[in-house]
Design a protein around this motif. Structure first.
Motif: not given
Length: 247
Positions: A179, A181, A194, A238, A240
């Motif tokens: 991930v 951010n 998270l 984000s 991911t």
């Protein structure tokens, strides 16, 4: 017109993480690493700008146990009563088990299908699949069978969430999840953490989505994204996906 491919050289890892192998003991012990300030500027700001101007976002959720997608623009154009009805319905289903509600821009699919996508996003996707990033992930994780990376952008607005899950999907080759951010100025009180869970369902560790921080973790591993607060002052952005093996 010939489609121009963005160059992987557009992006670079902060030199502070140059010795990726030094992070391997941490990854081995905890199954995850948190890397603040991961990309060199202006890379993360370029990604934010590309995401904010991109079309093609969908609201992704579940209905009756199946995935339901519809254009995010449709939701935003609906009246307040309709929007609130969807939120209430999703939240009711979320009480009973795995469920999610967020917006998605499926970068991998768009690029591989030759669909329009911002140059910055295509460039980042190709960089994720370069020897630079794959080698970095191999050195940290110790997995030498990492072959390719997929990518989707996610946008969590107030009320959005992703309930507990572990990312395991037999046969899909998911070795690691990541991930990146991309929410400048995010506050911890806005939610969207998270969070990793221990066997007793306690939160063993949680990360606020700090801007330009990369979370890299082993699959499977129980985790979730906590609900974004109704009073959050921004959306949680984000990029991911999973780092996979094809072997």
């Amino acid at each position: 017109m010939t489609r121009k491919h963005a160059s992987p050289a557009t992006y670079g890892i902060d030199p502070a993480f140059g010795d990726a192998g030094s992070l391997h003991p941490v990854f081995t012990r905890f199954g995850r690493v948190h890397l603040p300030g991961f990309l060199l500027e202006p890379g993360p700001l370029d990604l934010v700008s590309a995401l904010e101007s991109s079309e093609g976002w969908v609201v992704s959720t579940m209905g009756g146990g199946s995935t339901v997608d519809f254009p995010a623009s449709t939701f935003m154009e609906a009246d307040v009563a309709t929007q609130e009805t969807l939120l209430r319905s999703a939240h009711a289903e979320a009480q009973g088990g795995f469920h999610y509600l967020f917006e998605s821009l499926r970068i991998s699919d768009l690029v591989e299908q030759g669909q329009p996508v911002a140059i910055a996003l295509e460039g980042f996707y190709r960089w994720l699949n370069s020897d630079v990033f794959l080698g970095f992930a191999r050195d940290i994780s110790g997995h030498d069978d990492l072959d390719y990376v997929d990518a989707q952008a996610t946008r969590y607005r107030p009320g959005h969430y992703l309930n507990e899950h572990d990312d395991e999907k037999p046969g899909a080759g998911r070795r690691l999840a990541y991930v990146l951010n991309l929410s400048p100025g995010w506050r911890a009180s806005w939610g969207g953490q998270l969070a990793f869970l221990d066997p007793d369902q306690h939160v063993s560790e949680a990360y606020t989505p700090a801007f330009n921080a990369l979370n890299l973790f082993r699959v499977p591993q129980p985790h979730m994204v906590t609900q974004v607060a109704a009073f959050a002052g921004a959306s949680r952005l984000s990029i991911t996906g999973w780092i996979r093996s094809s072997r």
